[in-house]
Design an enzyme around this catalytic site. Structure first.
Site, PDB file in Angstrom:
ATOM      1  N   ALA A  61       0.851  -1.196   0.000  1.00  0.00           N
ATOM      2  CA  ALA A  61       0.000   0.000   0.000  1.00  0.00           C
ATOM      3  C   ALA A  61       0.885   1.243   0.000  1.00  0.00           C
ATOM      4  O   ALA A  61       2.009   1.205   0.498  1.00  0.00           O
ATOM      5  CB  ALA A  61      -0.881  -0.020   1.243  1.00  0.00           C
ATOM      6  N   GLY A 100       0.821  -5.213   0.877  1.00  0.00           N
ATOM      7  CA  GLY A 100      -0.228  -5.283  -0.136  1.00  0.00           C
ATOM      8  C   GLY A 100       0.290  -5.851  -1.454  1.00  0.00           C
ATOM      9  O   GLY A 100      -0.479  -6.432  -2.224  1.00  0.00           O
ATOM     10  N   GLU A 103       0.007  -9.429  -1.041  1.00  0.00           N
ATOM     11  CA  GLU A 103      -1.432  -9.768  -1.080  1.00  0.00           C
ATOM     12  C   GLU A 103      -1.936  -9.782  -2.521  1.00  0.00           C
ATOM     13  O   GLU A 103      -2.722 -10.656  -2.910  1.00  0.00           O
ATOM     14  CB  GLU A 103      -2.230  -8.769  -0.227  1.00  0.00           C
ATOM     15  CG  GLU A 103      -1.947  -8.977   1.256  1.00  0.00           C
ATOM     16  CD  GLU A 103      -2.563  -7.927   2.135  1.00  0.00           C
ATOM     17  OE1 GLU A 103      -2.307  -6.725   1.887  1.00  0.00           O
ATOM     18  OE2 GLU A 103      -3.287  -8.291   3.071  1.00  0.00           O
ATOM     19  N   GLU A 123       3.759  -5.231   7.460  1.00  0.00           N
ATOM     20  CA  GLU A 123       2.749  -4.311   8.015  1.00  0.00           C
ATOM     21  C   GLU A 123       2.917  -4.121   9.518  1.00  0.00           C
ATOM     22  O   GLU A 123       2.686  -3.027  10.043  1.00  0.00           O
ATOM     23  CB  GLU A 123       1.330  -4.830   7.733  1.00  0.00           C
ATOM     24  CG  GLU A 123       0.856  -4.625   6.305  1.00  0.00           C
ATOM     25  CD  GLU A 123       1.198  -5.771   5.386  1.00  0.00           C
ATOM     26  OE1 GLU A 123       2.105  -6.567   5.742  1.00  0.00           O
ATOM     27  OE2 GLU A 123       0.579  -5.891   4.310  1.00  0.00           O
TER      28      GLU A 123
HETATM   29  N1  3HC Z   1       4.607   3.495   0.188  1.00  0.00           N
HETATM   30  C1  3HC Z   1       5.108   4.706  -0.111  1.00  0.00           C
HETATM   31  N2  3HC Z   1       6.417   4.968  -0.196  1.00  0.00           N
HETATM   32  C2  3HC Z   1       7.263   3.950   0.013  1.00  0.00           C
HETATM   33  C3  3HC Z   1       6.814   2.656   0.320  1.00  0.00           C
HETATM   34  C4  3HC Z   1       5.411   2.442   0.402  1.00  0.00           C
HETATM   35  N3  3HC Z   1       4.884   1.251   0.665  1.00  0.00           N
HETATM   36  N4  3HC Z   1       7.879   1.863   0.489  1.00  0.00           N
HETATM   37  C5  3HC Z   1       8.959   2.628   0.282  1.00  0.00           C
HETATM   38  N5  3HC Z   1       8.587   3.885  -0.015  1.00  0.00           N
HETATM   39  C6  3HC Z   1       9.464   5.014  -0.335  1.00  0.00           C
HETATM   40  C7  3HC Z   1      10.331   5.432   0.826  1.00  0.00           C
HETATM   41  O1  3HC Z   1       9.670   6.335   1.656  1.00  0.00           O
HETATM   42  C8  3HC Z   1      11.510   6.059   0.111  1.00  0.00           C
HETATM   43  O2  3HC Z   1      11.124   7.345  -0.264  1.00  0.00           O
HETATM   44  P1  3HC Z   1      12.205   8.536  -0.294  1.00  0.00           P
HETATM   45  O3  3HC Z   1      13.218   8.126  -1.314  1.00  0.00           O
HETATM   46  O4  3HC Z   1      11.388   9.708  -0.672  1.00  0.00           O
HETATM   47  O5  3HC Z   1      12.782   8.613   1.087  1.00  0.00           O
HETATM   48  C9  3HC Z   1      11.637   5.232  -1.165  1.00  0.00           C
HETATM   49  O6  3HC Z   1      10.389   4.563  -1.299  1.00  0.00           O
HETATM   50  C10 3HC Z   1      12.728   4.192  -1.106  1.00  0.00           C
HETATM   51  O7  3HC Z   1      12.594   3.461   0.095  1.00  0.00           O
HETATM   52  P2  3HC Z   1      13.869   3.020   0.942  1.00  0.00           P
HETATM   53  O8  3HC Z   1      14.782   4.175   1.137  1.00  0.00           O
HETATM   54  O9  3HC Z   1      13.368   2.313   2.123  1.00  0.00           O
HETATM   55  O10 3HC Z   1      14.562   2.028  -0.103  1.00  0.00           O
HETATM   56  P3  3HC Z   1      15.141   0.578   0.130  1.00  0.00           P
HETATM   57  O11 3HC Z   1      15.523   0.106  -1.212  1.00  0.00           O
HETATM   58  O12 3HC Z   1      16.130   0.593   1.226  1.00  0.00           O
HETATM   59  O13 3HC Z   1      13.901  -0.304   0.656  1.00  0.00           O
HETATM   60  C11 3HC Z   1      11.697  -1.251   0.680  1.00  0.00           C
HETATM   61  C12 3HC Z   1      12.796  -0.551  -0.163  1.00  0.00           C
HETATM   62  C13 3HC Z   1      12.193  -2.604   1.150  1.00  0.00           C
HETATM   63  C14 3HC Z   1      10.486  -1.388  -0.185  1.00  0.00           C
HETATM   64  C15 3HC Z   1      11.389  -0.375   1.928  1.00  0.00           C
HETATM   65  O14 3HC Z   1      11.171   0.949   1.507  1.00  0.00           O
HETATM   66  C16 3HC Z   1      10.207  -0.828   2.700  1.00  0.00           C
HETATM   67  O15 3HC Z   1      10.321  -1.687   3.538  1.00  0.00           O
HETATM   68  N6  3HC Z   1       9.038  -0.202   2.447  1.00  0.00           N
HETATM   69  C17 3HC Z   1       7.855  -0.455   3.204  1.00  0.00           C
HETATM   70  C18 3HC Z   1       7.131  -1.652   2.669  1.00  0.00           C
HETATM   71  C19 3HC Z   1       5.889  -1.891   3.481  1.00  0.00           C
HETATM   72  O16 3HC Z   1       5.879  -1.773   4.676  1.00  0.00           O
HETATM   73  N7  3HC Z   1       4.811  -2.244   2.789  1.00  0.00           N
HETATM   74  C20 3HC Z   1       3.562  -2.486   3.436  1.00  0.00           C
HETATM   75  C21 3HC Z   1       2.741  -1.244   3.377  1.00  0.00           C
HETATM   76  S1  3HC Z   1       1.268  -1.398   4.366  1.00  0.00           S
HETATM   77  C22 3HC Z   1       0.244  -2.372   3.426  1.00  0.00           C
HETATM   78  O17 3HC Z   1       0.611  -2.839   2.382  1.00  0.00           O
HETATM   79  C23 3HC Z   1      -1.131  -2.541   3.976  1.00  0.00           C
HETATM   80  C24 3HC Z   1      -1.882  -3.595   3.271  1.00  0.00           C
HETATM   81  O18 3HC Z   1      -1.706  -4.837   3.899  1.00  0.00           O
HETATM   82  C25 3HC Z   1      -3.333  -3.278   3.298  1.00  0.00           C
END
Ligand code: 3HC
Ligand code: NAI
Length: 718
Positions: A61, A100, A103, A123
Site C-alpha cells: 500500500a 499489499g 497480497e 505491516e
Molecule cells: N509506500 C510509499 N512509499 C514507500 C513505500 C510504500 N509502501 N515503500 C517505500 N517507499 C518510499 C520510501 O519512503 C523512500 O522514499 P524517499 O526516497 O522519498 O525517502 C523510497 O520509497 C525508497 O525506500 P527506501 O529508502 O526504504 O529504499 P530501500 O531500497 O532501502 O527499501 C523497501 C525498499 C524494502 C520497499 C522499503 O522501503 C520498505 O520496507 N518499504 C515499506 C514496505 C511496506 O511496509 N509495505 C507495506 C505497506 S502497508 C500495506 O501494504 C497494507 C496492506 O496490507 C493493506
C-alpha cells in the site's frame, strides 16, 4: 498507475508504475482494476501477467496516502476481482513483493519469482496487519505456524525460502517477467478451481490451541506494549476458526482498529523519519544534495577495546580493508580473538561473508599512513585523544579523514590538534558497535561538507542509520540522557526505588529501565565523567552536598561507586546480581537501607511517588532538552532526535520517538507539567520549558512536520 500491453498475442500484461517501489496508490489500484477488466473482456487474451516497472513488483500500500482521505478503489475488492478472474493470472515477482504487494500476488493464480526477490508482510512494523486478505490467504497456503511467523515478525523471506514455504510456484535466475509470460501461456485454458487460495480450507494442526498460545506469549514478550503483533495473531486465528468471508470481516475490523490507533501513526511517522535523516543538513548550510562523499577503500581503527573491536568488525563486514591498531599487547591479542569470534558468529547467524583477511593488526600507529579514513576509539580522555590526533595528523596521508568515536568530547578541540581541521568529524557508534544500527555523525564548526557526507555514507555502507548532529557536550543522544538520569536520581532521593522507576519506564515500552541500563553500562563510566567535570566532592552531609554550581545535584551514583558498586560487572549496582557479570537484576535490600540512611542524613522525607510523576519527570526533562537541542541547531529536525532515541536508546518505536511523543501528548500539556514540577523544584533548571517548546505550544501545537518552519525562524534572526 498501471500500463497495459499485449505480449505474444494472447497474454495481457499489466505493469505497475509508481516509482520508487510501485506502491499501490489510488491511481495504481484504479489502473489494475481497469486493466483487469480490459484483459478479461478481450477475447484474444487467454491469460494475464502482473508485474512491476523497474524490476520491482510492488512495495505494498502507498504509505504516503495513509494520512489522507481514501480515494480510488479499495484493495480488497481489487484482489477479489483478480482471484475470481476466469483467465489465469500470473504474478511476475521481481525485486520486492511486500505487504499489499504480496497480497496482490496471493490473489493471482500463480506466482513466479526471481531468485533475488524478497517477499514478506512488513505491516506489523507500521503498526498494521496485512489488510487485503493476507492474514486469511497466507495460513491457507502455507499453514498456521509459518504464517504466524511471517505476519507477526514482518520478516522478509528470500525467493528460495518462499518457494520452500509454498508461497511461490517457481523461482528463476532468468528474467522473471519472460518466465511468467511463458508460464501464463502454458496454463491457458486450465481449470482455476484449485488455484484460488481463498477457497482452500485452512489447515488445522492438532495442537492448534498450543500454537496460538505460544504465538501470543512470544509477541507479548517482544512487543513491549505494541498492539499490532498480538492483533496479527488474532487475525490469523480468524482464518482457522471462521469461513473465509467471515474471516475477511474480522480482518477488516482488526485492521481498522490498528489503522486508527496512535501506534500506527507513530510507526508510520517513524518509517519516514528514518528515511528523512539521510537528507541531512548542517547548521552552517551544508546539505546532502550538494556535498559529494570522498572515496574510502581502506580504513583504520585506533584502540581495540569494547568499541574498537565492534567498529573493526563492522568495517570489515562492509568490505573495507581495515588496519586495526592497539598499543597494549595483551589487549591486542584479546582483540584479535574477539574480532574473529564476532566475524564467525556473523557468518553463522546472518550469512555475512567471513572477512578475516580484510583486517591487518598492528601495535603501531605508524601503520595507518596509507588509509583513507581513521576512526579513533581510545579511552575517553581528552589529553590522550589530543595526542592521538596530533600523531594521526602527522602520519596520515593528505586528505585522510580523522574521525573520533568519543561519546561527547569537543570535536573542535580535537580538530584544532590537526593540520587540517576540516577533515575531522565525529563518528559516534553505539555498543555493541557491530550490532547497533545507529551512528551519530558529529560535525564541528570546521568539518567540511564532503567530510560529513563521507562519514554519513560510510555509516550507510556499514549498515547503520547515520544521523548528522552538531558538536556540543554529549551531542544529541547523551545530552538528552543527562536530565533524564538526573530526574531518576532525584526520584530516588524523594522516596522512589530503582525497581519502581524502571518498572514505569519498562511499562512505557523501554527495553530496560534507566537503572538497569546504568548497571549494564557500568556506573563508573558516568562517575569518571563527573569527576573530570569537578562535580564529585568528598562525602558531606546537608543540603550543600546536593548542590553543584547553584543547581540540584544528586551524589547517589558517586556514593555507590565509592562502595565499588559499578553494576553488573561487580555484581552490585542499583540492583544485585547473582555474581559479577550476572545479568538478572534483583531488588537489593541493602540499597533500600542505604537510600533510607541517605535520606535521613540529608533531612529528606520519603513520600509516595506515583507512576505518572515518574514518567512525566523523566520523559519531559529529556524532551525539554530535545527542544533545546533543536533551538540550538544541534539537530536539524525532530526526526533526527527521534531516530537517535529509537535506534540508540531503546525508546519504544511504537511511540515514534520523544519529539513525536511530545506532540502526541500535546506540547501545551508538556509545558504545563514542566512548569508544575519546576515550581516544586526551582533548583532544577532542566525542568524550565525552553523557549522553542513554549513557542510551539503557544502556536497551537502544530503537527510535527511543521515544526521546522518555527525552528528556522528564530535561528535566522540570530
Ligand atoms: N509506500 C510509499 N512509499 C514507500 C513505500 C510504500 N509502501 N515503500 C517505500 N517507499 C518510499 C520510501 O519512503 C523512500 O522514499 P524517499 O526516497 O522519498 O525517502 C523510497 O520509497 C525508497 O525506500 P527506501 O529508502 O526504504 O529504499 P530501500 O531500497 O532501502 O527499501 C523497501 C525498499 C524494502 C520497499 C522499503 O522501503 C520498505 O520496507 N518499504 C515499506 C514496505 C511496506 O511496509 N509495505 C507495506 C505497506 S502497508 C500495506 O501494504 C497494507 C496492506 O496490507 C493493506
Ligand atoms: P575501552 O577502554 O574498552 O578501550 C580503549 C582501548 O584503547 C584500550 O584497548 C586501550 O588499550 C586502547 N588505547 C589507549 N590508548 C591507545 C593508543 N594511544 N593507541 C592505540 N590504542 C590505545 O574503551 P571503549 O569503551 O571502547 O571506548 C572507546 C571510546 O568510545 C571512548 O571515547 C568512549 O567514550 C567511546 N564510546 C564508548 C561506548 C561504550 O559503550 N563503551 C559507546 C560509544 C562511544
Amino acid at each position: 498507475m498501471a500500463l497495459y500491453s499485449r505480449v505474444s498475442g494472447s497474454v495481457g500484461m499489466i505493469t505497475l508504475q509508481n516509482p520508487p517501489v510501485n506502491a499501490l496508490s489510488a491511481a495504481v489500484r484504479q489502473g489494475i482494476v481497469d486493466m483487469m477488466h480490459r484483459a478479461l473482456s478481450e477475447p484474444e487474451v487467454k491469460s494475464v501477467v502482473i508485474c512491476g516497472q523497474n524490476g520491482k513488483f510492488c512495495g505494498g500500500a502507498d504509505i504516503r496516502e495513509f494520512g489522507a482521505k481514501m480515494t480510488g478503489p479499495p484493495l480488497v475488492p481489487m484482489v477479489h476481482l483478480i482471484e475470481a478472474a476466469s483467465k489465469p493470472v500470473v504474478a511476475a515477482i521481481e525485486g520486492i513483493a511486500l505487504g499489499g504487494g504480496l497480497e496482490l500476488a496471493l490473489s493471482c493464480h500463480y506466482r513466479i519469482a526471481h531468485s533475488k526477490a524478497t517477499l514478506g508482510f512488513p505491516e506489523v512494523a507500521l503498526g498494521l496487519l496485512p489488510g487485503a486478505g493476507g492474514t486469511q490467504r497466507l495460513p491457507r497456503l502455507i499453514g498456521v505456524p509459518a504464517a504466524l511467523d511471517l505476519i507477526t515478525t514482518g520478516r522478509h523471506v528470500t525467493a528460495a525460502e518462499a518457494r520452500q514455504l509454498g508461497i511461490v510456484d517457481e523461482v528463476t535466475d532468468l528474467n522473471a517477467v519472460d518466465a511468467a509470460v511463458k508460464f501464463a501461456q502454458s496454463v491457458t485454458g486450465k481449470s482455476l478451481d484449485a488455484r484460488r487460495i481463498s477457497t482452500y480450507p485452512c489447515p488445522r494442526p492438532p495442537d492448534l490451541d498450543a500454537i496460538f498460545e505460544r504465538a501470543m506469549q512470544q509477541v507479548r514478550r517482544s512487543a513491549r506494549g505494541a498492539i499490532a503483533p498480538g492483533t496479527c495473531v488474532q487475525a490469523v486465528h480468524a482464518a482457522v476458526t471462521l469461513p473465509y468471508a467471515k474471516g475477511m470481516e474480522r480482518e477488516r475490523e482488526l485492521f481498522s482498529l490498528l489503522f486508527t490507533s496512535g501506534q500506527a501513526r507513530a510507526l508510520q511517522y517513524y518509517f519516514f523519519a528514518q528515511r528523512a535523516v539521510s537528507r541531512w543538513s548542517t547548521a552552517n548550510g551544508a546539505r546532502w544534495d550538494t556535498s559529494k562523499p570522498r572515496p574510502v577503500r581502506k580504513a583504520a581503527v585506533i584502540g581495540l577495546g569494547t568499541m574498537g573491536r565492534g567498529i573493526t568488525v563492522s568495517l570489515a563486514q562492509a568490505g573495507f580493508s581495515v588496519v586495526a591498531v592497539e598499543t597494549q599487547e595483551q589487549q591486542l591479542s584479546e582483540a584479535k580473538q574477539a574480532v574473529s569470534g564476532m566475524l564467525e558468529r556473523g557468518a553463522k547467524r546472518r550469512g555475512v561473508p567471513l572477512a578475516h583477511d580484510k583486517i591487518k593488526y598492528s601495535c603501531s600507529v605508524q601503520a595507518v599512513a596509507d588509509v583513507d579514513l581513521v576512526i579513533e576509539a581510545v579511552f575517553e580522555d581528552m589529553a590522550l585523544k589530543k595526542t592521538v590526533f596530533q600523531q594521526l595528523s602527522a602520519i596520515c596521508k593528505p586528505g585522510a579523514l580523522l574521525c573520533t568515536n568519543t561519546s561527547g568530547l569537543d570535536i573542535d578541540e580535537l580538530a584544532s590538534q590537526t593540520q587540517s581541521p576540516e577533515l575531522v568529524v565525529g563518528m559516534h557508534f553505539f555498543a555493541p558497535a557491530h550490532v547497533m544500527q545507529l551512528l551519530e555523525v558529529v560535525y564541528g564548526p570546521r568539518s567540511s561538507p564532503e567530510v560529513v557526507a563521507t562519514a554519513m555514507q560510510m555509516g550507510k555502507k556499514m549498515g547503520k542509520v547515520s544521523v548528522a548532529v552538531g558538536n556540543c557536550r554529549g551531542f544529541v543522544g547523551n545530552r538528552m540522557l543527562k536530565p533524564y538520569l538526573e530526574q531518576a536520581f532525584f526520584l530516588l532521593e524523594e522516596g522512589a526505588t530503582p525497581e519502581q522507576v524502571d518498572q514505569v519506564l519498562e511499562e512505557f515500552g523501554f527495553a530496560m529501565g534507566v537503572f538497569k541500563v546504568s548497571d549494564l553500562s557500568g556506573l563508573d563510566v558516568g562517575w569518571k565523567v563527573r569527576k573530570s567535570d569537578g562535580l564529585v566532592s568528598p562525602a558531606s552531609t546537608g543540603t550543600s552536598a546536593r548542590i553543584r554550581g547553584g543547581s540540584r545535584y544528586s551524589p547517589l551514583g558517586d556514593l555507590l561507586c565509592e562502595r565499588g558498586r559499578f553494576g553488573q560487572k561487580t555484581g552490585r549496582g542499583w540492583f544485585q546480581y547473582d555474581k559479577p557479570g550476572g545479568r538478572v537484576a534483583k531488588p537489593d535490600p541493602w540499597l533500600h537501607g542505604f537510600l533510607e540512611e541517605y535520606r535521613a542524613q540529608h533531612g529528606l522525607v520519603a513520600r509516595r511517588i506515583d507512576h505518572q510523576e515518574v514518567l512525566e519527570r523523566c520523559l519531559y526533562a529529556l524532551i525539554n532538552e530535545g527542544f533545546q537541542i533543536l533551538q540550538d541547531g544541534i539537530a536539524a529536525g525532530p526526526e533526527d532526535i527521534d531516530v537517535i532515541y529509537v535506534l540508540g536508546y531503546g525508546w519504544p518505536r511504537h511511540r515514534g520517538g520523544p519529539m513525536f511523543y511530545a506532540g502526541q501528548v500535546g506540547l501545551d500539556k508538556v509545558v504545563e507539567r514542566l512548569e508544575h514540577y519546576q515550581q516544586i523544584h526551582p533548583d532544577v533548571p532542566g525542568l524550565q520549558p525552553c523557549s522553542l517548546l513554549r513557542k510551539l505550544a503557544a502556536s497551537g501545537n502544530p503537527a510535527i512536520h511543521k515544526w521546522r518552519e518555527v525552528i528556522q525562524k528564530p535561528r535566522s534572526q540570530l
